[in-house]
Design a protein around this motif. Structure first.
Motif, mmCIF file in Angstrom:
data_model
loop_
_atom_site.group_PDB
_atom_site.id
_atom_site.type_symbol
_atom_site.label_atom_id
_atom_site.label_comp_id
_atom_site.label_asym_id
_atom_site.label_seq_id
_atom_site.Cartn_x
_atom_site.Cartn_y
_atom_site.Cartn_z
ATOM 1 N N MET A 1 0.852 -1.176 0.000
ATOM 2 C CA MET A 1 0.000 0.000 0.000
ATOM 3 C C MET A 1 0.890 1.229 0.000
ATOM 4 N N MET A 2 0.640 2.138 -0.939
ATOM 5 C CA MET A 2 1.410 3.369 -1.106
ATOM 6 C C MET A 2 0.930 4.425 -0.140
ATOM 7 N N ASN A 3 1.942 5.008 0.570
ATOM 8 C CA ASN A 3 1.602 6.150 1.421
ATOM 9 C C ASN A 3 1.411 7.394 0.557
ATOM 10 N N ARG A 4 0.406 8.105 0.804
ATOM 11 C CA ARG A 4 0.130 9.310 0.023
ATOM 12 C C ARG A 4 0.066 10.498 0.954
ATOM 13 N N GLU A 5 0.905 11.544 0.575
ATOM 14 C CA GLU A 5 0.889 12.783 1.381
ATOM 15 C C GLU A 5 -0.303 13.627 0.975
ATOM 16 N N THR A 6 -0.956 14.114 1.934
ATOM 17 C CA THR A 6 -2.081 15.029 1.678
ATOM 18 C C THR A 6 -1.757 16.386 2.247
ATOM 19 N N SER A 7 -1.983 17.442 1.460
ATOM 20 C CA SER A 7 -1.737 18.825 1.918
ATOM 21 C C SER A 7 -3.026 19.392 2.467
ATOM 22 N N ILE A 8 -2.930 19.867 3.680
ATOM 23 C CA ILE A 8 -4.102 20.441 4.344
ATOM 24 C C ILE A 8 -4.044 21.956 4.202
ATOM 25 N N ARG A 9 -4.964 22.513 3.473
ATOM 26 C CA ARG A 9 -5.007 23.960 3.280
ATOM 27 C C ARG A 9 -5.883 24.603 4.352
ATOM 28 N N PRO A 10 -5.403 25.666 4.949
ATOM 29 C CA PRO A 10 -6.241 26.340 5.937
ATOM 30 C C PRO A 10 -7.480 26.930 5.278
ATOM 31 N N ARG A 11 -8.557 26.789 5.982
ATOM 32 C CA ARG A 11 -9.816 27.289 5.462
ATOM 33 C C ARG A 11 -9.858 28.816 5.561
ATOM 34 N N LYS A 12 -10.202 29.452 4.435
ATOM 35 C CA LYS A 12 -10.315 30.901 4.414
ATOM 36 C C LYS A 12 -11.720 31.313 4.841
ATOM 37 N N ARG A 13 -11.814 31.819 6.060
ATOM 38 C CA ARG A 13 -13.118 32.220 6.580
ATOM 39 C C ARG A 13 -13.453 33.633 6.105
ATOM 40 N N LYS A 14 -14.684 33.896 5.778
ATOM 41 C CA LYS A 14 -15.149 35.178 5.294
ATOM 42 C C LYS A 14 -15.829 35.956 6.420
ATOM 43 N N TYR A 15 -15.710 37.256 6.322
ATOM 44 C CA TYR A 15 -16.330 38.131 7.320
ATOM 45 C C TYR A 15 -17.828 38.190 7.074
ATOM 46 N N CYS A 16 -18.564 38.264 8.173
ATOM 47 C CA CYS A 16 -20.018 38.372 8.108
ATOM 48 C C CYS A 16 -20.446 39.610 8.898
ATOM 49 N N GLU A 17 -21.472 40.301 8.399
ATOM 50 C CA GLU A 17 -21.931 41.523 9.047
ATOM 51 C C GLU A 17 -22.412 41.276 10.478
ATOM 52 N N GLU A 18 -22.786 40.016 10.766
ATOM 53 C CA GLU A 18 -23.262 39.707 12.116
ATOM 54 C C GLU A 18 -22.155 39.872 13.156
ATOM 55 N N PHE A 19 -20.885 39.830 12.708
ATOM 56 C CA PHE A 19 -19.768 39.938 13.647
ATOM 57 C C PHE A 19 -19.676 41.338 14.262
ATOM 58 N N LEU A 20 -20.456 42.298 13.689
ATOM 59 C CA LEU A 20 -20.432 43.650 14.232
ATOM 60 C C LEU A 20 -20.955 43.690 15.668
ATOM 61 N N LYS A 21 -21.853 42.756 15.988
ATOM 62 C CA LYS A 21 -22.411 42.787 17.348
ATOM 63 C C LYS A 21 -21.366 42.435 18.391
ATOM 64 N N TYR A 22 -20.234 41.818 17.934
ATOM 65 C CA TYR A 22 -19.111 41.558 18.839
ATOM 66 C C TYR A 22 -18.039 42.658 18.755
ATOM 67 N N GLY A 23 -18.332 43.725 17.966
ATOM 68 C CA GLY A 23 -17.398 44.839 17.850
ATOM 69 C C GLY A 23 -16.260 44.578 16.887
ATOM 70 N N PHE A 24 -16.501 43.790 15.825
ATOM 71 C CA PHE A 24 -15.432 43.446 14.888
ATOM 72 C C PHE A 24 -15.791 43.829 13.452
ATOM 73 N N THR A 25 -14.810 44.438 12.770
ATOM 74 C CA THR A 25 -14.854 44.595 11.313
ATOM 75 C C THR A 25 -13.737 43.729 10.750
ATOM 76 N N PHE A 26 -13.277 43.992 9.534
ATOM 77 C CA PHE A 26 -12.198 43.166 8.992
ATOM 78 C C PHE A 26 -11.206 44.048 8.227
ATOM 79 N N ILE A 27 -10.022 43.484 8.039
ATOM 80 C CA ILE A 27 -8.972 44.121 7.258
ATOM 81 C C ILE A 27 -8.391 43.066 6.324
#
Length: 602
Positions: A1-27
């Motif tokens: 059985m061949m070992n196969r390397e898998t690359s794990i890419r970090p998930r790019k999370r998107k900003y949501c307007e609901e985050f304003l209630k926690y006092g956050f915008t984005f840059i």
């Protein structure tokens, strides 16, 4: 059985307007959205773009804001975006505008020759006052983003000076034929430092351009070799060969004009085609210094009178009072300064206009030797002549001053003056003195003996003869060839033109288009325009008219140096300030501003 390397890419999370209630915008950083707190401006990692992490930050850091609604946090977010350094907000545009404004103010300070501190001490507060009154207090805060500290203004001037120099060097290198001429002079500043000032003239956009080149201190001696090495070092640093120098204009100091080791000789050795010129204004002053003995004595007496009045504050006040009592329109005498070209004429004119007031003053002061100078008509008419002749000489001197002059232009004025002197001598033989208005009016208004008048006319004629001889000695006629070619090419013979340019010359004089251009353009523009069609002939002419005829620009430059480097700024290296103040080339402020990041004033 061949070992196969898998690359794990970090998930790019998107900003949501609901985050304003926690006092956050984005840059956005490198294309990745990151949460930013609108209260403390803290920027968290992209992995923190989760409600629970934002809420944890809000509860831990800002519990006092728990009761605020979403609209409050939205307003805070808008403020954060306005002041943000990323491209998503308006700050970048405001940043560039503030820096550009800083450059513009610094340029005005340099051109006005004012100290750097005037920006933060006077200009910025005054501008805020004007904006507050005219536009409202809410606009004043925008001016705080303009950095105008002493060091900032200094850096802005340095940047603009470097940019101007870069443009000038590029223009010199890309000029047609690649040739240029220089004028230079050396003087001592307020700190007893010897300063070498150099201007350059080259062909640019179809005409001659006179431009400030540099101002360098001569650290020790000021010999011809020191000057040559300083200029040579500058040219070498910018990749410009000595062979491109086609003319050099200096004053008459031995270090400049020495026939064996003077600066001009060193330049001609390095560039054999270069033409050396002795400043025509200096020559005119030297040629007109000679006075017959009787007029010299009168001039000395006038200077003594002025010194007696001006050297004492009490005498100055008393004389002003006498003038006021006699309703004199002007009650101020002028000191005579031998180094100032126009000084004698102005001093004599003022003394002659105030002769009655001076006579009254010296009578009150019991100074019979001075009172006699204005009581004796034989003395007063000599002053009248001196006023007239120095007015004529000052007019000639002023006509030689100014930028954009050529040797052809000024030699014509000198030749015209010589012809006037010859004409006036003939008129004096007929006892006509219309060319001397003050002397003529004095003779008409006063009962002067005919013998005295004849003796005065003989003295005047003698002086005119001396002037003519001195002018001829200091200004030998320009050789008819090849200067005649440059001045009036359509009036000379083919045989008078250098052999390598004779064929082009024939084509030129038979061209109707060339004749039209010559009649409608200045001599300089005509030969520059002819470069493409008649390159050999045009180069011959341009090498003759490109050299400076005077060091006028250097003289005005030293006047500016005296203002910039005053006793209050005696340690200043004034080259960059001088370049910004005197250069015709404008700095590329918009480009400079885009390369900088603003630091607001406090």
């Amino acid at each position: 059985m061949m070992n196969r390397e898998t690359s794990i890419r970090p998930r790019k999370r998107k900003y949501c307007e609901e985050f304003l209630k926690y006092g956050f915008t984005f840059i956005v950083d490198a294309g990745v959205e990151q949460p930013q707190c609108v209260i403390c401006n803290t920027i968290m990692s992209a992995e923190s773009m989760k409600p629970n992490k934002m809420k944890r930050h809000f509860d831990a850091k800002h519990p006092n804001f728990a009761g605020k609604d979403v609209q409050y946090f939205k307003n805070k977010a808008d403020c954060v975006k306005e002041n943000r350094l990323d491209s998503g907000g308006k700050y970048q545009q405001q940043n560039v505008a503030a820096i550009e404004a800083s450059y513009l103010v610094a340029l005005r300070i340099a051109k006005a020759k004012k100290p750097y501190t005037i920006a933060e001490e006077l200009l910025l507060p005054a501008t805020k006052d004007v904006v507050r009154v005219m536009l409202g207090a809410e606009y004043v805060n925008k001016l705080n983003t303009i950095s105008l500290s002493n060091n900032t203004v200094s850096r802005r001037i340095d940047d603009m000076s470097a940019d101007i120099m870069e443009q000038v060097i590029q223009e010199m290198k890309s000029a047609p034929l690649g040739i240029f001429s220089i004028q230079l002079d050396e003087s001592t500043d307020v700190a007893n430092c010897s300063q070498l000032l150099v201007y350059v003239r080259y062909i640019y956009e179809g005409d001659f351009k006179d431009e400030f080149l540099f101002c360098k201190p001569l650290e020790t001696t000021t010999t011809a070799r020191d000057v040559f090495d300083t200029v040579g070092s500058f040219l070498q640093n910018h990749g410009i060969p000595w062979e491109n120098v086609c003319g050099v204009c200096t004053d008459g100091a031995p270090a400049m004009l020495g026939c064996r080791s003077g600066f001009q000789r060193l330049v001609i050795n390095a560039s054999p085609k270069a033409i050396g010129t002795h400043c025509m204004i200096h020559r005119q002053v030297l040629a007109t210094k000679t006075l017959p003995q009787e007029f010299q004595d009168t001039m000395k007496s006038v200077v003594s009178v002025v010194n007696f009045v001006k050297a004492s504050a009490l005498n100055s006040r008393l004389f002003s009072k006498v003038c006021s009592e006699l309703d004199a329109s002007n009650n101020v005498l002028l000191f005579h300064t031998s180094v100032r070209w126009l000084s004698r004429g102005k001093v004599l004119k003022r003394v002659f206009d105030l002769r009655d007031e001076l006579k009254t003053f010296f009578n009150q002061k019991s100074k019979p030797q001075f009172e006699a100078l204005f009581g004796d008509k034989n003395q007063v008419h000599k002053i009248a002549y001196l006023v007239d002749i120095f007015a004529i000489l000052n007019e000639l001197n002023l006509s030689l001053q100014g930028p954009n002059a050529t040797c052809l232009d000024l030699s014509e004025k000198i030749r015209a003056f010589k012809l006037k002197l010859q004409l006036w001598q003939k008129k004096l033989d007929e006892n006509r003195i219309y060319m001397l208005p003050n002397l003529s009016a004095f003779f008409e208004e006063n009962d002067i003996e005919q013998e005295t008048m004849n003796r005065t006319i003989l003295s005047v004629k003698e002086h005119f003869k001396i002037l003519e001889e001195e002018i001829s000695r200091y200004f030998p006629n320009l050789p008819d060839t090849p200067f005649a070619l440059a001045r009036s090419p359509f009036t000379i013979r083919v045989e008078d033109v250098p052999e390598n340019a004779q064929e082009e010359f024939i084509e030129l004089i038979t061209s109707d288009a060339a004749k039209t251009d010559f009649s409608s353009l200045s001599v300089t523009k005509f030969w520059i325009k002819s470069l493409q069609s008649y390159p050999v002939l045009s180069e011959i002419a341009l090498r003759l008219i490109l050299p400076f005829p005077t060091t006028y620009l250097c003289e005005t430059g030293f006047s500016s140096l005296l203002v910039i480097k005053s006793k209050y700024r005696s340690r200043l290296d004034a080259e960059d300030d001088l370049r910004c103040a005197l250069a015709k080339t404008a700095p590329r402020i918009s480009d400079l501003a885009k390369k900088k990041q603003a630091q607001p004033s406090h």
